[in-house]
Design a protein around this motif. Structure first.
Motif, PDB file in Angstrom:
ATOM      1  N   MET A   1      16.094   4.040  47.297  1.00 47.89           N
ATOM      2  CA  MET A   1      14.892   4.906  47.324  1.00 47.89           C
ATOM      3  C   MET A   1      14.698   5.787  48.755  1.00 47.89           C
ATOM      4  O   MET A   1      15.064   4.885  49.865  1.00 47.89           O
ATOM      5  N   LYS A   2      14.062   6.841  48.729  1.00 46.46           N
ATOM      6  CA  LYS A   2      14.092   7.505  49.866  1.00 46.46           C
ATOM      7  C   LYS A   2      12.862   7.276  50.638  1.00 46.46           C
ATOM      8  O   LYS A   2      12.008   6.399  50.029  1.00 46.46           O
ATOM      9  N   PRO A   3      12.763   7.172  51.922  1.00 44.75           N
ATOM     10  CA  PRO A   3      11.766   6.543  52.665  1.00 44.75           C
ATOM     11  C   PRO A   3      10.063   6.913  52.320  1.00 44.75           C
ATOM     12  O   PRO A   3       9.198   6.195  52.401  1.00 44.75           O
ATOM     13  N   GLU A   4       9.984   8.269  51.873  1.00 43.68           N
ATOM     14  CA  GLU A   4       8.693   8.501  51.501  1.00 43.68           C
ATOM     15  C   GLU A   4       8.260   7.584  50.289  1.00 43.68           C
ATOM     16  O   GLU A   4       6.801   7.267  49.947  1.00 43.68           O
ATOM     17  N   THR A   5       9.182   7.405  49.355  1.00 43.16           N
ATOM     18  CA  THR A   5       8.762   6.612  48.081  1.00 43.16           C
ATOM     19  C   THR A   5       8.573   5.215  48.581  1.00 43.16           C
ATOM     20  O   THR A   5       7.695   4.438  48.257  1.00 43.16           O
ATOM     21  N   ILE A   6       9.530   4.605  49.480  1.00 37.81           N
ATOM     22  CA  ILE A   6       9.387   3.314  50.191  1.00 37.81           C
ATOM     23  C   ILE A   6       7.945   3.160  50.587  1.00 37.81           C
ATOM     24  O   ILE A   6       7.243   2.159  50.490  1.00 37.81           O
ATOM     25  N   ALA A   7       7.668   4.316  51.432  1.00 41.07           N
ATOM     26  CA  ALA A   7       6.238   4.104  52.369  1.00 41.07           C
ATOM     27  C   ALA A   7       5.167   3.954  51.178  1.00 41.07           C
ATOM     28  O   ALA A   7       4.200   3.318  51.522  1.00 41.07           O
ATOM     29  N   LEU A   8       4.989   4.644  50.194  1.00 38.07           N
ATOM     30  CA  LEU A   8       4.156   4.742  49.103  1.00 38.07           C
ATOM     31  C   LEU A   8       4.122   3.453  48.309  1.00 38.07           C
ATOM     32  O   LEU A   8       3.010   2.731  48.282  1.00 38.07           O
ATOM     33  N   ARG A   9       5.295   2.886  47.792  1.00 38.22           N
ATOM     34  CA  ARG A   9       5.254   1.762  46.970  1.00 38.22           C
ATOM     35  C   ARG A   9       5.190   0.428  47.606  1.00 38.22           C
ATOM     36  O   ARG A   9       4.667  -0.264  47.160  1.00 38.22           O
ATOM     37  N   SER A  10       6.009   0.458  48.787  1.00 36.13           N
ATOM     38  CA  SER A  10       6.000  -0.873  49.384  1.00 36.13           C
ATOM     39  C   SER A  10       4.586  -1.288  50.045  1.00 36.13           C
ATOM     40  O   SER A  10       4.426  -2.471  50.400  1.00 36.13           O
ATOM     41  N   THR A  11       3.695  -0.354  50.385  1.00 30.20           N
ATOM     42  CA  THR A  11       2.449  -0.812  50.853  1.00 30.20           C
ATOM     43  C   THR A  11       1.235  -1.194  50.054  1.00 30.20           C
ATOM     44  O   THR A  11      -0.116  -1.111  50.124  1.00 30.20           O
ATOM     45  N   HIS A  12       1.609  -1.133  48.546  1.00 28.81           N
ATOM     46  CA  HIS A  12       0.651  -1.251  47.437  1.00 28.81           C
ATOM     47  C   HIS A  12       1.034  -2.769  46.967  1.00 28.81           C
ATOM     48  O   HIS A  12       2.300  -3.066  46.657  1.00 28.81           O
ATOM     49  N   PHE A  13       0.027  -3.645  46.391  1.00 29.83           N
ATOM     50  CA  PHE A  13       0.311  -4.794  45.602  1.00 29.83           C
ATOM     51  C   PHE A  13      -0.547  -4.884  44.758  1.00 29.83           C
ATOM     52  O   PHE A  13      -1.686  -4.307  44.750  1.00 29.83           O
ATOM     53  N   LYS A  14      -0.078  -5.403  43.517  1.00 28.31           N
ATOM     54  CA  LYS A  14      -1.143  -5.117  42.207  1.00 28.31           C
ATOM     55  C   LYS A  14      -2.127  -6.150  42.317  1.00 28.31           C
ATOM     56  O   LYS A  14      -1.952  -7.360  42.976  1.00 28.31           O
ATOM     57  N   ASP A  15      -3.225  -5.875  42.173  1.00 26.63           N
ATOM     58  CA  ASP A  15      -4.525  -6.532  41.829  1.00 26.63           C
ATOM     59  C   ASP A  15      -4.761  -7.223  40.598  1.00 26.63           C
ATOM     60  O   ASP A  15      -5.164  -6.501  39.642  1.00 26.63           O
ATOM     61  N   SER A  16      -4.563  -8.592  40.693  1.00 32.49           N
ATOM     62  CA  SER A  16      -4.746  -9.397  39.089  1.00 32.49           C
ATOM     63  C   SER A  16      -6.263  -9.414  38.842  1.00 32.49           C
ATOM     64  O   SER A  16      -6.478  -9.624  37.810  1.00 32.49           O
ATOM     65  N   ASN A  17      -7.185  -9.188  39.740  1.00 31.30           N
ATOM     66  CA  ASN A  17      -8.471  -9.529  39.353  1.00 31.30           C
ATOM     67  C   ASN A  17      -9.240  -8.072  38.990  1.00 31.30           C
ATOM     68  O   ASN A  17      -9.800  -8.407  37.704  1.00 31.30           O
ATOM     69  N   ALA A  18      -9.032  -6.848  39.445  1.00 31.34           N
ATOM     70  CA  ALA A  18      -9.852  -5.769  38.761  1.00 31.34           C
ATOM     71  C   ALA A  18      -8.909  -4.651  38.512  1.00 31.34           C
ATOM     72  O   ALA A  18      -9.200  -3.402  38.309  1.00 31.34           O
ATOM     73  N   ALA A  19      -7.610  -4.849  38.611  1.00 37.46           N
ATOM     74  CA  ALA A  19      -6.425  -3.726  38.480  1.00 37.46           C
ATOM     75  C   ALA A  19      -6.678  -2.535  39.385  1.00 37.46           C
ATOM     76  O   ALA A  19      -6.645  -1.336  39.077  1.00 37.46           O
ATOM     77  N   ALA A  20      -7.341  -2.836  40.608  1.00 39.53           N
ATOM     78  CA  ALA A  20      -7.598  -1.777  41.678  1.00 39.53           C
ATOM     79  C   ALA A  20      -6.341  -1.107  41.943  1.00 39.53           C
ATOM     80  O   ALA A  20      -5.396  -1.855  42.079  1.00 39.53           O
ATOM     81  N   VAL A  21      -6.460   0.240  42.121  1.00 37.47           N
ATOM     82  CA  VAL A  21      -5.217   1.140  42.632  1.00 37.47           C
ATOM     83  C   VAL A  21      -4.864   0.732  43.851  1.00 37.47           C
ATOM     84  O   VAL A  21      -3.527   0.867  44.422  1.00 37.47           O
ATOM     85  N   VAL A  22      -5.882   0.581  45.036  1.00 39.88           N
ATOM     86  CA  VAL A  22      -5.740   0.339  46.222  1.00 39.88           C
ATOM     87  C   VAL A  22      -5.548  -1.086  46.420  1.00 39.88           C
ATOM     88  O   VAL A  22      -6.645  -1.627  45.941  1.00 39.88           O
TER      89      VAL A  22
END
Ligand code: PLP
Length: 372
Positions: free
Chosen positions: A1-22
Protein backbone atom coordinates in the motif's frame (compact mmCIF):
# COMPACT_ATOMS: atom_id res chain seq x y z
CA UNK A 1 0.00 0.00 0.00
CA UNK A 2 1.10 3.57 -0.67
CA UNK A 3 1.78 5.89 2.30
CA UNK A 4 -1.30 8.05 1.58
CA UNK A 5 -3.51 4.98 1.94
CA UNK A 6 -1.64 3.71 5.00
CA UNK A 7 -2.07 7.13 6.63
CA UNK A 8 -5.84 7.03 6.10
CA UNK A 9 -6.54 3.40 6.91
CA UNK A 10 -4.14 2.74 9.79
CA UNK A 11 -5.43 5.68 11.84
CA UNK A 12 -8.94 4.26 12.02
CA UNK A 13 -10.40 1.49 14.09
CA UNK A 14 -13.86 -0.01 13.78
CA UNK A 15 -16.32 1.11 16.45
CA UNK A 16 -18.41 -1.88 17.58
CA UNK A 17 -20.83 0.26 19.66
CA UNK A 18 -22.13 2.87 17.20
CA UNK A 19 -20.36 2.10 13.91
CA UNK A 20 -18.91 5.61 14.03
CA UNK A 21 -16.79 6.41 10.96
CA UNK A 22 -14.31 8.35 13.08
CA UNK A 23 -12.59 6.39 15.85
CA UNK A 24 -14.10 7.04 19.28
CA UNK A 25 -12.00 8.51 22.08
CA UNK A 26 -11.56 6.37 25.20
CA UNK A 27 -10.82 8.43 28.32
CA UNK A 28 -11.16 5.50 30.73
CA UNK A 29 -8.03 4.82 32.78
CA UNK A 30 -9.22 1.35 33.75
CA UNK A 31 -10.86 -1.60 31.99
CA UNK A 32 -13.38 -4.16 33.27
CA UNK A 33 -12.62 -7.85 33.67
CA UNK A 34 -14.98 -10.63 32.51
CA UNK A 35 -16.47 -13.68 34.37
CA UNK A 36 -13.16 -15.52 34.19
CA UNK A 37 -11.32 -12.45 35.49
CA UNK A 38 -9.75 -12.04 32.04
CA UNK A 39 -9.31 -8.75 30.19
CA UNK A 40 -11.60 -9.15 27.15
CA UNK A 41 -9.76 -6.62 24.96
CA UNK A 42 -6.33 -6.90 26.54
CA UNK A 43 -6.49 -3.45 28.18
CA UNK A 44 -5.77 -3.31 31.92
CA UNK A 45 -4.87 0.27 32.89
CA UNK A 46 -4.25 3.35 30.72
CA UNK A 47 -0.55 3.72 31.49
CA UNK A 48 0.00 0.24 30.05
CA UNK A 49 -2.21 0.84 27.00
CA UNK A 50 -5.55 2.05 25.71
CA UNK A 51 -7.34 1.84 22.34
CA UNK A 52 -6.32 5.31 21.12
CA UNK A 53 -2.66 4.79 21.90
CA UNK A 54 -2.68 1.34 20.36
CA UNK A 55 -4.26 2.75 17.20
CA UNK A 56 -1.61 5.46 16.96
CA UNK A 57 1.21 2.99 17.55
CA UNK A 58 -0.19 0.70 14.85
CA UNK A 59 -0.34 3.62 12.41
CA UNK A 60 3.23 4.74 13.19
CA UNK A 61 4.51 1.17 12.77
CA UNK A 62 2.89 0.93 9.34
CA UNK A 63 4.02 4.38 8.19
CA UNK A 64 7.68 3.78 9.02
CA UNK A 65 7.67 0.12 7.96
CA UNK A 66 8.64 -1.14 11.41
CA UNK A 67 7.62 -4.07 13.60
CA UNK A 68 6.48 -2.17 16.68
CA UNK A 69 6.05 1.44 17.88
CA UNK A 70 5.66 3.24 21.18
CA UNK A 71 4.00 6.62 21.66
CA UNK A 72 5.27 9.07 24.28
CA UNK A 73 4.23 12.32 25.93
CA UNK A 74 6.84 14.26 23.91
CA UNK A 75 9.67 13.75 21.44
CA UNK A 76 12.12 14.24 24.29
CA UNK A 77 10.43 11.49 26.33
CA UNK A 78 10.93 9.18 23.32
CA UNK A 79 14.62 10.12 22.98
CA UNK A 80 15.12 9.79 26.72
CA UNK A 81 13.62 6.29 26.66
CA UNK A 82 16.09 5.10 24.04
CA UNK A 83 19.01 6.50 26.06
CA UNK A 84 17.58 4.82 29.18
CA UNK A 85 17.79 1.48 27.35
CA UNK A 86 21.60 1.84 27.52
CA UNK A 87 23.80 0.95 30.48
CA UNK A 88 26.31 3.02 32.44
CA UNK A 89 29.63 2.91 30.59
CA UNK A 90 28.02 2.84 27.13
CA UNK A 91 29.10 5.41 24.54
CA UNK A 92 26.78 7.28 22.15
CA UNK A 93 27.64 9.08 18.91
CA UNK A 94 25.47 12.12 18.11
CA UNK A 95 25.62 14.63 15.23
CA UNK A 96 27.41 17.94 15.77
CA UNK A 97 24.32 19.61 14.30
CA UNK A 98 21.11 18.29 15.86
CA UNK A 99 18.01 19.34 17.71
CA UNK A 100 19.63 21.01 20.71
CA UNK A 101 17.64 18.95 23.23
CA UNK A 102 19.26 15.68 22.12
CA UNK A 103 22.88 16.40 23.14
CA UNK A 104 21.54 18.44 26.09
CA UNK A 105 19.79 15.34 27.45
CA UNK A 106 23.11 13.48 27.27
CA UNK A 107 25.18 16.32 28.70
CA UNK A 108 22.85 17.48 31.46
CA UNK A 109 21.34 14.15 32.48
CA UNK A 110 22.90 10.97 31.15
CA UNK A 111 26.56 11.85 31.77
CA UNK A 112 25.87 11.71 35.51
CA UNK A 113 24.17 8.38 34.79
CA UNK A 114 27.40 6.99 33.33
CA UNK A 115 26.92 7.42 29.58
CA UNK A 116 29.62 9.06 27.49
CA UNK A 117 29.07 10.66 24.11
CA UNK A 118 30.86 12.22 21.15
CA UNK A 119 29.47 14.93 18.90
CA UNK A 120 30.69 14.28 15.36
CA UNK A 121 30.10 15.44 11.81
CA UNK A 122 27.83 12.63 10.62
CA UNK A 123 28.15 13.78 6.99
CA UNK A 124 31.56 12.03 6.97
CA UNK A 125 31.80 8.23 7.24
CA UNK A 126 35.51 8.51 8.08
CA UNK A 127 34.77 10.84 11.00
CA UNK A 128 32.09 8.45 12.29
CA UNK A 129 34.38 5.44 11.98
CA UNK A 130 37.14 7.24 13.89
CA UNK A 131 34.70 8.02 16.73
CA UNK A 132 33.65 4.38 17.22
CA UNK A 133 34.94 2.81 20.45
CA UNK A 134 34.56 -0.73 21.81
CA UNK A 135 31.87 0.59 24.18
CA UNK A 136 29.94 2.50 21.48
CA UNK A 137 26.36 1.14 21.58
CA UNK A 138 24.25 3.74 19.80
CA UNK A 139 24.58 6.20 16.92
CA UNK A 140 21.99 8.95 16.67
CA UNK A 141 21.27 10.48 13.27
CA UNK A 142 19.20 13.48 12.33
CA UNK A 143 18.81 14.32 8.65
CA UNK A 144 18.15 16.99 7.47
CA UNK A 145 19.63 18.38 10.68
CA UNK A 146 18.61 21.28 12.87
CA UNK A 147 19.32 24.11 12.12
CA UNK A 148 22.00 23.70 9.41
CA UNK A 149 20.06 21.21 7.23
CA UNK A 150 23.05 18.88 6.99
CA UNK A 151 22.26 15.64 5.19
CA UNK A 152 23.92 12.35 6.14
CA UNK A 153 23.95 9.09 4.19
CA UNK A 154 21.64 6.96 6.34
CA UNK A 155 22.13 3.69 4.39
CA UNK A 156 25.94 3.92 4.43
CA UNK A 157 26.06 4.81 8.15
CA UNK A 158 23.60 2.06 9.09
CA UNK A 159 25.73 -0.48 7.18
CA UNK A 160 28.93 0.72 8.85
CA UNK A 161 27.53 0.72 12.38
CA UNK A 162 25.87 -2.69 11.94
CA UNK A 163 29.36 -4.16 11.35
CA UNK A 164 30.27 -2.86 14.80
CA UNK A 165 27.04 -4.05 16.49
CA UNK A 166 26.00 -0.46 17.12
CA UNK A 167 22.29 0.37 17.18
CA UNK A 168 21.43 3.12 14.69
CA UNK A 169 18.59 5.50 15.48
CA UNK A 170 17.31 8.30 13.26
CA UNK A 171 15.33 11.36 14.33
CA UNK A 172 12.94 11.49 11.35
CA UNK A 173 10.91 14.45 12.64
CA UNK A 174 11.85 16.84 9.83
CA UNK A 175 11.60 14.45 6.91
CA UNK A 176 8.56 12.42 8.04
CA UNK A 177 7.96 8.89 6.68
CA UNK A 178 6.40 10.49 3.59
CA UNK A 179 9.78 11.76 2.43
CA UNK A 180 12.26 9.37 4.04
CA UNK A 181 12.03 5.93 5.67
CA UNK A 182 15.18 5.27 7.75
CA UNK A 183 14.17 1.69 8.64
CA UNK A 184 14.12 0.84 4.92
CA UNK A 185 17.61 2.36 4.70
CA UNK A 186 18.90 -0.02 7.39
CA UNK A 187 18.34 1.85 10.67
CA UNK A 188 17.15 -0.01 13.76
CA UNK A 189 15.04 2.73 15.35
CA UNK A 190 13.18 5.85 14.22
CA UNK A 191 12.32 8.64 16.62
CA UNK A 192 9.65 11.30 16.05
CA UNK A 193 8.59 14.45 17.72
CA UNK A 194 4.99 13.90 16.56
CA UNK A 195 4.44 17.41 17.93
CA UNK A 196 5.64 18.57 14.51
CA UNK A 197 4.58 17.31 11.06
CA UNK A 198 2.74 14.14 12.08
CA UNK A 199 0.17 16.00 14.16
CA UNK A 200 0.71 19.02 11.93
CA UNK A 201 -1.29 21.78 13.64
CA UNK A 202 0.94 22.97 16.50
CA UNK A 203 -1.59 21.83 19.09
CA UNK A 204 -0.37 18.57 20.59
CA UNK A 205 2.91 17.63 22.30
CA UNK A 206 3.91 14.00 21.69
CA UNK A 207 6.63 11.67 20.47
CA UNK A 208 7.31 8.15 19.30
CA UNK A 209 9.88 5.40 18.79
CA UNK A 210 9.45 2.90 15.96
CA UNK A 211 11.57 -0.28 15.90
CA UNK A 212 12.56 -2.29 12.85
CA UNK A 213 12.33 -5.50 14.87
CA UNK A 214 10.37 -6.43 17.95
CA UNK A 215 13.58 -7.43 19.74
CA UNK A 216 15.08 -7.15 23.21
CA UNK A 217 15.75 -3.43 22.75
CA UNK A 218 12.12 -2.80 21.79
CA UNK A 219 10.93 -4.81 24.79
CA UNK A 220 13.12 -2.73 27.10
CA UNK A 221 11.75 0.50 25.60
CA UNK A 222 8.19 -0.79 26.06
CA UNK A 223 8.98 -1.55 29.68
CA UNK A 224 10.32 1.98 30.25
CA UNK A 225 7.27 3.44 28.51
CA UNK A 226 4.70 1.57 30.61
CA UNK A 227 6.62 1.52 33.90
CA UNK A 228 7.97 5.09 33.63
CA UNK A 229 4.66 6.41 32.32
CA UNK A 230 5.78 9.26 30.02
CA UNK A 231 2.80 8.43 27.83
CA UNK A 232 0.49 10.66 25.75
CA UNK A 233 -3.14 11.03 26.84
CA UNK A 234 -5.85 9.29 24.78
CA UNK A 235 -6.82 12.72 23.39
CA UNK A 236 -3.21 13.45 22.37
CA UNK A 237 -3.13 10.11 20.53
CA UNK A 238 -6.46 10.84 18.85
CA UNK A 239 -5.15 14.27 17.73
CA UNK A 240 -1.91 12.85 16.28
CA UNK A 241 -3.84 10.09 14.47
CA UNK A 242 -6.15 12.76 13.02
CA UNK A 243 -3.15 14.78 11.85
CA UNK A 244 -1.56 11.77 10.17
CA UNK A 245 -4.58 11.46 7.87
CA UNK A 246 -3.54 14.64 6.01
CA UNK A 247 0.23 14.21 6.39
CA UNK A 248 0.86 13.40 2.74
CA UNK A 249 -0.89 16.43 1.25
CA UNK A 250 0.53 18.80 3.84
CA UNK A 251 4.14 17.64 3.53
CA UNK A 252 4.07 17.56 -0.26
CA UNK A 253 2.74 21.14 -0.47
CA UNK A 254 5.06 22.40 2.28
CA UNK A 255 8.03 20.88 0.43
CA UNK A 256 6.95 22.49 -2.83
CA UNK A 257 6.57 25.87 -1.07
CA UNK A 258 9.95 25.51 0.67
CA UNK A 259 11.66 24.63 -2.62
CA UNK A 260 10.29 27.78 -4.28
CA UNK A 261 11.10 29.97 -1.29
CA UNK A 262 14.66 28.59 -1.11
CA UNK A 263 15.19 29.28 -4.82
CA UNK A 264 13.88 32.84 -4.40
CA UNK A 265 16.06 33.56 -1.36
CA UNK A 266 19.21 32.05 -2.91
CA UNK A 267 19.03 34.58 -5.77
CA UNK A 268 18.33 37.61 -3.54
CA UNK A 269 21.12 40.15 -3.10
CA UNK A 270 20.48 40.63 0.64
CA UNK A 271 20.91 36.93 1.38
CA UNK A 272 24.30 35.48 2.36
CA UNK A 273 23.30 31.83 1.90
CA UNK A 274 20.40 29.39 2.06
CA UNK A 275 20.60 25.96 3.66
CA UNK A 276 18.11 23.69 1.89
CA UNK A 277 18.85 20.18 0.57
CA UNK A 278 16.64 20.77 -2.48
CA UNK A 279 19.13 23.31 -3.88
CA UNK A 280 21.84 21.95 -6.20
CA UNK A 281 24.31 24.19 -4.31
CA UNK A 282 23.69 22.26 -1.05
CA UNK A 283 26.52 19.84 -0.08
CA UNK A 284 23.96 17.11 0.71
CA UNK A 285 21.93 17.56 -2.49
CA UNK A 286 22.97 14.26 -4.13
CA UNK A 287 22.28 12.14 -1.05
CA UNK A 288 19.00 13.95 -0.42
CA UNK A 289 17.95 13.14 -4.00
CA UNK A 290 18.58 9.45 -3.27
CA UNK A 291 17.11 9.08 0.20
CA UNK A 292 14.31 11.67 0.25
CA UNK A 293 11.21 11.94 -1.96
CA UNK A 294 11.27 15.77 -1.61
CA UNK A 295 13.62 18.06 0.31
CA UNK A 296 11.05 18.92 3.02
CA UNK A 297 9.40 22.01 4.45
CA UNK A 298 12.30 23.32 6.56
CA UNK A 299 15.05 25.72 5.52
CA UNK A 300 17.52 28.10 7.11
CA UNK A 301 18.69 31.39 5.66
CA UNK A 302 21.60 33.63 6.60
CA UNK A 303 20.87 37.30 5.95
CA UNK A 304 23.81 39.51 4.93
CA UNK A 305 24.95 41.54 7.93
CA UNK A 306 24.92 40.91 11.67
CA UNK A 307 22.45 39.37 14.11
CA UNK A 308 20.58 42.60 14.91
CA UNK A 309 20.10 43.14 11.17
CA UNK A 310 18.60 39.65 10.82
CA UNK A 311 16.26 40.46 13.73
CA UNK A 312 15.16 43.72 12.02
CA UNK A 313 14.33 41.69 8.89
CA UNK A 314 12.37 39.25 11.05
CA UNK A 315 10.30 42.09 12.47
CA UNK A 316 9.36 43.37 9.00
CA UNK A 317 7.75 40.03 8.04
CA UNK A 318 3.94 39.92 8.16
CA UNK A 319 3.12 36.31 7.23
CA UNK A 320 5.76 34.41 9.21
CA UNK A 321 5.02 34.06 12.91
CA UNK A 322 8.05 34.58 15.17
CA UNK A 323 7.89 31.38 17.18
CA UNK A 324 9.83 28.23 17.85
CA UNK A 325 8.76 24.76 16.68
CA UNK A 326 7.87 23.59 13.19
CA UNK A 327 5.74 21.33 11.05
CA UNK A 328 2.41 23.08 11.59
CA UNK A 329 0.22 24.44 8.81
CA UNK A 330 1.31 28.04 9.48
CA UNK A 331 4.71 29.46 8.51
CA UNK A 332 7.03 30.06 11.47
CA UNK A 333 10.40 31.78 11.61
CA UNK A 334 12.95 31.63 14.38
CA UNK A 335 16.25 33.19 15.37
CA UNK A 336 17.90 29.96 16.61
CA UNK A 337 20.96 31.59 18.20
CA UNK A 338 18.70 33.52 20.63
CA UNK A 339 16.86 30.33 21.59
CA UNK A 340 19.95 28.13 21.94
CA UNK A 341 21.77 30.47 24.33
CA UNK A 342 25.32 31.71 24.78
CA UNK A 343 27.29 28.56 23.87
CA UNK A 344 25.49 28.09 20.52
CA UNK A 345 27.48 27.53 17.32
CA UNK A 346 24.53 28.72 15.20
CA UNK A 347 25.43 31.86 13.20
CA UNK A 348 23.74 34.96 14.63
CA UNK A 349 22.44 36.00 11.19
CA UNK A 350 20.68 32.64 10.68
CA UNK A 351 16.90 32.35 10.62
CA UNK A 352 15.16 28.98 10.52
CA UNK A 353 11.91 28.77 8.62
CA UNK A 354 9.12 26.21 8.85
CA UNK A 355 7.24 26.78 5.62
CA UNK A 356 3.46 26.51 5.96
CA UNK A 357 0.52 26.10 3.65
CA UNK A 358 -0.06 29.77 2.79
CA UNK A 359 0.07 30.49 -0.95
CA UNK A 360 3.70 30.59 -2.04
CA UNK A 361 3.21 33.87 -3.96
CA UNK A 362 2.18 35.60 -0.72
CA UNK A 363 5.09 34.10 1.21
CA UNK A 364 7.60 35.24 -1.43
CA UNK A 365 6.03 38.72 -1.63
CA UNK A 366 6.33 39.04 2.13
CA UNK A 367 10.00 37.99 2.09
CA UNK A 368 10.68 40.41 -0.79
CA UNK A 369 9.19 43.41 1.05
CA UNK A 370 11.05 42.55 4.26
CA UNK A 371 14.39 42.16 2.44
CA UNK A 372 14.00 45.33 0.38
C1 PLP B 1 10.90 19.26 18.42
C2 PLP B 1 11.95 18.27 18.12
C3 PLP B 1 12.36 17.33 19.08
C4 PLP B 1 11.80 17.30 20.50
O1 PLP B 1 10.46 16.95 20.53
P1 PLP B 1 9.39 17.50 21.62
O2 PLP B 1 8.10 16.95 21.13
O3 PLP B 1 9.48 18.99 21.64
O4 PLP B 1 9.82 16.93 22.94
C5 PLP B 1 13.33 16.41 18.71
N1 PLP B 1 13.88 16.42 17.48
C6 PLP B 1 13.52 17.32 16.55
C7 PLP B 1 14.18 17.29 15.21
C8 PLP B 1 12.54 18.27 16.83
O5 PLP B 1 12.21 19.16 15.88
Amino acid sequence: MKPETIALRSTHFKDSNAAAVVSPLYFSTTFERDQNYELPHGYLYARAGNPNRQQLETALTALEGGAVAMAFASGQAATMTLFQCLKPGDHVIVPDDAYYGTPSLLQDFFVSWGLTFSKVDTTSLEVIEAAIRPETKLIWLETPSNPMLKVCDVAAIAALTREHNIVSACDNTWATPLLQRPLDLGCDVVMHSTTKYLSGHSDVLSGALIFKENNELAARARQIQTLGGAVPSPFDCWMVARGIKTLAVRVRQQSANAQQLAEFLEKHGSVECVHYPGLASHPGYEIAQQQMAHAGGMLSVQIKGDGPNALRFLNRLQLFTKATSLGGVESLIEHRASVEGLDTLTPTNLLRISVGLEHIDDLIDDMAQALA
